[in-house]
Every structure is written in C-alpha cells, then in structure tokens.
Write an enzyme that holds these catalytic residues in place. Sequence first.
Site, PDB file in Angstrom:
ATOM      1  N   GLU A 108      90.560 116.536  92.552  1.00 15.45           N
ATOM      2  CA  GLU A 108      90.847 117.395  91.399  1.00 15.45           C
ATOM      3  C   GLU A 108      91.042 116.568  90.124  1.00 15.45           C
ATOM      4  OE1 GLU A 108      91.228 121.346  91.912  1.00 15.45           O
ATOM      5  OE2 GLU A 108      89.688 120.021  92.728  1.00 15.45           O
ATOM      6  N   THR A 158      87.080 124.392  83.424  1.00 15.40           N
ATOM      7  CA  THR A 158      88.521 124.257  83.643  1.00 15.40           C
ATOM      8  C   THR A 158      89.185 123.443  82.544  1.00 15.40           C
ATOM      9  OG1 THR A 158      88.226 124.415  86.037  1.00 15.40           O
ATOM     10  CG2 THR A 158      90.279 123.447  85.256  1.00 15.40           C
TER      11      THR A 158
END
Length: 327
Positions: free
Chosen positions: A148, A201
């Site tokens: 991530e 994101t």
Amino acid sequence: MNQIIESKYKLDQAKILEEVHVFAPATVANMICGFDILGFAVDEPGDEVIMRKTEKLGIEILKITGDDGKLPLDAMKNTVSHSAWKLFCDLGLQNSFGLSIELHKKMPIGSGLGSSAASTVAGIFALNELLGQPLSKKELLPYCMEGERLACGAAHADNVAPSLFGGITLIPSYEPLLVRSLPVPENLYATLIYPKVEVQTKEARKLIKDKVQLSKAIKQWGNIASLISALYENDYEEIGRSMQDEIIEPNRSLLIPFFDEMKQISLENNALTFGISGSGPTVIALTNDKANAERIEQHLHHFLHIHQIEHQTFVSKINERGPYVKN
C-alpha cells in the site's frame, strides 16, 4: 521490517512447494464512517496470483492479465513482487532460489475496492504458502502494508487487513500495529456499484481537510463506536444509522457522478446505508436481505444505463474466509 523475522523461522525444506495459486478478496475500506481504521472483505471480485519456485535467483513477474497494460512488469515497481521480495529477503532466502509470479487481475483497478491490496495480499499469502506457512497472518500484515505504501504513498491497513484476515477488521492503532476482528452479522449484504470513472487514491486523499470541526468529529466518533456496538449486538437498524460519514464523504462524493441520486435510490429500496467504498468511485449499499441487495443492484444498473455511465455491479455477503489456495 526484518525485526519481525527472527532465527526461530526454520524452514522445513520438505514443506516448500514448487507452485501455488492463491485468490485474495476485494475490500470495502473505511466502512463509510471509519476512515483508515475499518474495512471488510467481500466474496467477489478479487485477484489471483500464481507463484513458482525457480532455480534462477531473484524475483520476476512473468505475466499480468486483466490490467489493460496499466501495471508494471518491473518487479520492484509492482506491489505484489515488491512486498513478496521484502519478505523473501527478510527470511534470508534470496541466495537459495528464486520466484516467478503471474498476476491475474479479476477486479477493476482504481475502483475503491482495494485492487492493489488484493494483489499484494495474494502475493504475500502465496509466498507464505509456498514456504510451508512459516509466518502467521499477523506477521504477514506489515509486508502487505508495504504494498500500500508503494501504491498510494501511505502504509494503511484498512484494505489489506480485511483482505488478509477476512471479515470485518478494526485497526485501533498503527504504532504499535493492532488489528481486531469484529463480529459479522449473518444477513449483511453489500451491493457494490463501480461507475467507470477514474478516482486516484492519492488525489482523493488530497480532498481530506487537515482540520475538522469539533462537532463533526464528535458525531463521527459516536458513529464509529455505535457501529462497533451494533455489530456485536447484531442490530441492523443501528448499523445503518451509524454508518454515516460527516467528514470525508461530503468532499469525495463530488468526484462520483450521480452520487446523491444513487444514494436516494438505494435508501428508497430499503438500504440500511449508502456511501463510498474506500476512496471511490465504487459506492456501496448495505442491506440485511439478499433480495433487497439484488433489487438495489437492478435499480442502480438501470439508472446508470439510462445516463450512459459504464459500470460494473457486484452483490456479496461479507467474506469471512480471506485469501485461500485454489486447487
């Protein structure tokens, strides 16, 4: 991160496999009111990784499918191989043998469904299975979080934790890293609608304000606490009431076409609640009845079709299994 990997991990050579094929599920991060601390896994979609032991040292990605050429084949730039290689090296195996990877994307990229997380979890879980399961899921989690960090610049766990552990997860602390599994109501269904518009994101996180009004923060804290209580009490009405976002949704919803209209349609068709999955653009309606979940899916499909918004839909229960080896 090698403080996690100590000499106690003595690999049993007889247990090391030549090849393993793993599925890891998509996730709904934040659960509307729990930014960066709550998430749950769904049955579909998800990603698959095939990992093989090779005589050639190093790690390489042989093939990626389902990504329309968007993902890098460079092993150090792809979340799957980047994270797996960190674990492999921390176990001191980099001079013993090599790894080859096939990544099969079974879910849309940039959808708000934890696409990078599902791939990373599939890769880390596959490596642990290939090596005979030397580490627990708890020990695998920091390596999943490294994926991530590479994907979006922040090593958050609200996607990778539910994908790895399955079910509903709470991350009450990052330092130290703590994960708690929460009860999963038996009849909770998610209707997922992915309108094919791009929401990055990193860009979505820029919309989040550094300062929050105290009154809104208090209401949000109350919602999170009430949601956790409702999960333990199997109280569907309270689950719906508490899953309201006072802080993030007002800004992020502006990036999603017809958000307000889709929310109204869902609530009119007995949704418990409606909101954004992760950073979007996927939206989610929760119900306590499969028939209602499917009805909402049909209504939203019809609405988006009329407005010529290309989209995908999924209806799923909460996935309590997490990643698994495919036969």
